[in-house]
Enzyme design. Structure first.
Site, PDB file in Angstrom:
ATOM      1  N   LYS A 257       4.303   1.782   4.689  1.00 47.84           N
ATOM      2  CA  LYS A 257       3.347   0.964   5.445  1.00 47.84           C
ATOM      3  C   LYS A 257       3.005   1.648   6.768  1.00 47.84           C
ATOM      4  CE  LYS A 257       3.984  -3.513   3.390  1.00 47.84           C
ATOM      5  NZ  LYS A 257       2.617  -3.537   2.877  1.00 47.84           N
ATOM      6  N   ARG A 332       1.125  -5.887  -7.897  1.00 46.90           N
ATOM      7  CA  ARG A 332       0.338  -5.996  -9.129  1.00 46.90           C
ATOM      8  C   ARG A 332       1.031  -5.293 -10.298  1.00 46.90           C
ATOM      9  NH1 ARG A 332      -4.730  -3.287  -6.209  1.00 46.90           N
ATOM     10  NH2 ARG A 332      -3.724  -4.408  -4.509  1.00 46.90           N
TER      11      ARG A 332
HETATM   12  N1  BES Z   1       3.028  -7.162   0.234  1.00 49.06           N
HETATM   13  C1  BES Z   1       1.800  -6.561   0.568  1.00 49.06           C
HETATM   14  C2  BES Z   1       0.706  -7.535   0.982  1.00 49.06           C
HETATM   15  C3  BES Z   1       0.960  -8.368   2.213  1.00 49.06           C
HETATM   16  C4  BES Z   1       0.374  -8.041   3.407  1.00 49.06           C
HETATM   17  C5  BES Z   1       1.714  -9.522   2.153  1.00 49.06           C
HETATM   18  C6  BES Z   1       0.562  -8.819   4.512  1.00 49.06           C
HETATM   19  C7  BES Z   1       1.912 -10.315   3.271  1.00 49.06           C
HETATM   20  C8  BES Z   1       1.334  -9.970   4.459  1.00 49.06           C
HETATM   21  C9  BES Z   1       1.263  -5.783  -0.633  1.00 49.06           C
HETATM   22  O1  BES Z   1       2.212  -5.267  -1.501  1.00 49.06           O
HETATM   23  C10 BES Z   1       0.476  -4.634  -0.106  1.00 49.06           C
HETATM   24  O2  BES Z   1       1.051  -3.831   0.559  1.00 49.06           O
HETATM   25  N2  BES Z   1      -0.809  -4.602  -0.398  1.00 49.06           N
HETATM   26  C11 BES Z   1      -1.661  -3.557   0.058  1.00 49.06           C
HETATM   27  C12 BES Z   1      -2.558  -3.151  -1.078  1.00 49.06           C
HETATM   28  C13 BES Z   1      -3.368  -1.927  -0.814  1.00 49.06           C
HETATM   29  C14 BES Z   1      -2.481  -0.714  -0.696  1.00 49.06           C
HETATM   30  C15 BES Z   1      -4.363  -1.752  -1.915  1.00 49.06           C
HETATM   31  C16 BES Z   1      -2.478  -4.083   1.219  1.00 49.06           C
HETATM   32  O3  BES Z   1      -2.883  -5.235   1.201  1.00 49.06           O
HETATM   33  O4  BES Z   1      -2.684  -3.330   2.176  1.00 49.06           O
HETATM   34 ZN    ZN Z   2       2.943  -3.357  -0.851  1.00 47.35          ZN
END
Ligand code: BES
Ligand code: ZN
Ligand code: ZN
Length: 479
Positions: A257, A332
Site C-alpha cells: 500500500k 476479489r
Molecule cells: N482492502 C482494500 C480496500 C479498502 C480500502 C478497504 C480502504 C477499506 C478501506 C482492497 O483490498 C484494496 O486494496 N483495493 C485496491 C484495489 C486497487 C488496487 C485496484 C484499492 O481500492 O485501492
Molecule cells: Zn488490497
C-alpha cells in the site's frame, strides 16, 4: 459492555428514565410540577428535542422527535442518535441502569431509541490494562405497541453487532485466519449453527487458486470457512449464501500500500466476514426461519516468501485464469473462489460483503454501502428497504457490459484490475465472472471502520456494518 436489555410489562417508578413523547404536551402528565414542565418544554425546543432533568436521585430525560419534518426512516435514525447522546450523559452521571418508556404509539420509535443507547455501549477493552467499563449495565424497555419478542430481538442483534465489532477490532497478531476459524467455531457452538473449515491442504485439494495465491506471502495457513443454519421449517427451498471477505490483514502484498497511513486500519479487511458471522449469530439466536450458508475465505495479504507477484497468472477454482497486475486487489481473488464454491448449492441468492475498494469509499464516503449485482429488482428493492430502515444505506452502481473491456488481459482470461476509473464497478465486474446465480455484491469499504473519533452509536473502530442490514433483509425475505 453488552447491556442486559429487558422488556417490561409496566413501568418502574423512581428509576432513571427516558420518556419518549409523541407530543411535547405530554411533559405535563410526566412531570406534573408546572415549573418542571416549563423547563422541559423550553429545553425540548432549544435542545433539539431533548430535555434532561437532573433530579439528583433520578436522571430524567424527555425526548420528542420533530414529527412533521422527518420521514419514517429518518425518525428512527434521529432516535438512535438521540439514544447515543443520552448514553454519553448517562455515563457522565455514572448511571448504570436506565428505563426507556415509550409514551408514543410507535413501538418501533421506542425500540430505535433503545437501540441507539445499546449500540453506543460498545467498548473494546481487551488490550487495556485498565479494563474498567463505563457502560450501562441494563436497559429496560416499556411502551405502547411493543411486545417482548421485539425487545428480545433487539438484544440479540446488539449482541451480534458487538461480536462483529470485536472481530474487526482484533489486530492480526491475534486474529490470524486460523484464529478467525476458531472464533467462528466457538460462536457456532454457543449460538447454534453448524460450521466446518478447511486449512491449506484441503484448500489445495479444492484448487482454490485465488485464495492460495493471496496466501503465498504468508507464514500462516489460509482457511475456508463454511457456516450453515438450516431450520426445519425454512421459508426458502434453496439456500441463501452469504460470502464475506476475510482478509485478516491487507498490506497490499508486493504491491505494498503506497499511501502513508493507508495500512493503519487494514485489520478491518475482514469486516465482510465479521458481518456474515454476526448475521449468523443473530439468525441462529432468533431462530429466523431461513436456510443460510456462509462462506468465508480467510488469509492475510503479505509480501513475504513466495508472495504473489504483479504479472503472475493464476488459475482460479472455476478454471478461469487471472493475470494479477496488482496484488493489493486481493479481495476479489479470494471472493471469486468462494463465489464459485457457492455454485454447488444452487442458491436462491448469493450476497457478498467486502471491504473491497477504496473507490467505493471515495464515491460515497462512510455514509453508505456501494452495491451492484445480477439479482432481480424486487430483491434489490427489499435490500434497499432494509438498508433505509437500519440506516445501513445502499446505493446501486451499474454493471454495464462496457465495463467488461476494462478487465481484458493480454495473457489470461481476465486481469484483476481495471483502469483508473470506476474502481468499485470493475471489482464487481471481476466477481461477476465467478457466479451464475442471482447475486448482490456489497462493497462496505466506506462504513466498515471509523478511524479517529467516534461515529455516533456506531462507535470507533469496527462498526459492525452489515449485521443489522442482513438480519433485516432476511427477515423481510422470509416474512
Ligand atoms: N482492502 C482494500 C480496500 C479498502 C480500502 C478497504 C480502504 C477499506 C478501506 C482492497 O483490498 C484494496 O486494496 N483495493 C485496491 C484495489 C486497487 C488496487 C485496484 C484499492 O481500492 O485501492
Ligand atoms: Zn488490497
Ligand atoms: Zn483488501
Amino acid at each position: 459492555m453488552l447491556p442486559e436489555i429487558t422488556y417490561l410489562d409496566a413501568p418502574l417508578g423512581q428509576v432513571h428514565t427516558i420518556f419518549l413523547l409523541e407530543a411535547k404536551d405530554q411533559a405535563i402528565s410526566v412531570l406534573q410540577d408546572p415549573a418542571l414542565v416549563d423547563f422541559a418544554r423550553t429545553h425540548l425546543d432549544l435542545n433539539d428535542g431533548m430535555a434532561h432533568l437532573n433530579m439528583i436521585s433520578e436522571q430524567l430525560f424527555l425526548v420528542a422527535p420533530p414529527k412533521e419534518t422527518l420521514s419514517y426512516n429518518d425518525a428512527l435514525e434521529w432516535l438512535r442518535r438521540k439514544g447515543h447522546e443520552i448514553q454519553k450523559l448517562l455515563v457522565k452521571y455514572k448511571v448504570k441502569n436506565i428505563q426507556v418508556m415509550g409514551l408514543t404509539p410507535h413501538g418501533l420509535h421506542t425500540l430505535a431509541l433503545a437501540e441507539g443507547l445499546a449500540l453506543s455501549n460498545y467498548e473494546f477493552l481487551k488490550y487495556k490494562s485498565d479494563k474498567t467499563s463505563h457502560a450501562l449495565h441494563s436497559i429496560s424497555v416499556v411502551g405502547q405497541n411493543l411486545v417482548a419478542k421485539q425487545v428480545e430481538e433487539l438484544s440479540v442483534l446488539v449482541g451480534a453487532v458487538f461480536k462483529a465489532r470485536d472481530l474487526v477490532n482484533e489486530p492480526v497478531v491475534y486474529l490470524s485466519a486460523e484464529q478467525l476459524s476458531l472464533e467462528i467455531a466457538e460462536l457456532a457452538s454457543t449460538h447454534g449453527f453448524s460450521f466446518r473449515y478447511m486449512k491449506k491442504k484441503e484448500i489445495m485439494e479444492h484448487k482454490m487458486g485465488g485464495l492460495l495465491a493471496v496466501n503465498w506471502g504468508s507464514v500462516d495457513t489460509p482457511t475456508f470457512n463454511v457456516l450453515e443454519y438450516k431450520p426445519t421449517k425454512a421459508a426458502n427451498a434453496k439456500p441463501i449464501v452469504l460470502v464475506g471477505k476475510g482478509v485478516v490483514y491487507d498490506t497490499g502484498g508486493l504491491s505494498l500500500k503506497p499511501t502513508p497511513g493507508s495500512m493503519d486500519s487494514m485489520k478491518c479487511d475482514m469486516a465482510g466476514a465479521a458481518a456474515v458471522i454476526g448475521a449468523f449469530v443473530a439468525i441462529a439466536e432468533a431462530r429466523l426461519p431461513v436456510h443460510v450458508i456462509g462462506l468465508i475465505p480467510a488469509t492475510d495479504n503479505r509480501p513475504g516468501g513466495n508472495a504473489l507477484t504483479p504479472g503472475d497468472v493464476i488459475t482460479m477454482m472455476s478454471g478461469k485464469t487471472v493475470e494479477v497486475l496488482n496484488t493489493d486487489a486481493e479481495g476479489r481473488l479470494i471472493l471469486a473462489d468462494a463465489l464459485h464454491y457457492a455454485e454447488q448449492y444452487e442458491p436462491q441468492l448469493v450476497i457478498d460483503l467486502a471491504t473491497l475498494t477504496g473507490a467505493a469509499a471515495r464515491a460515497i464516503g462512510k455514509e453508505g454501502i456501494v452495491y451492484m449485482g445480477t439479482a432481480d429488482e424486487e430483491t434489490a428493492a427489499l435490500l434497499e428497504e432494509a438498508g433505509a430502515e437500519t440506516c445501513e444505506r445502499l446505493v446501486r452502481f451499474p454493471l454495464w457490459a462496457d465495463y467488461e473491456d476494462y478487465m481484458k488481459s493480454d495473457v489470461a482470461d481476465i486481469k484483476n484490475i481495471g483502469g483508473a476509473e470506476a474502481g468499485a464497478i470493475t471489482a464487481g465486474i471481476f466477481l461477476k465472472h465467478f457466479t451464475t446465480h442471482p447475486w448482490l455484491h456489497l462493497d462496505i469499504a466506506g462504513p466498515a471502520f471509523k478511524e479517529g473519533g467516534e461515529w455516533n452509536y456506531r462507535g470507533k473502530g469496527g462498526t459492525g456494518i452489515g449485521v443489522r442490514l442482513l438480519y433485516s433483509f432476511l427477515s423481510r425475505l422470509v416474512a
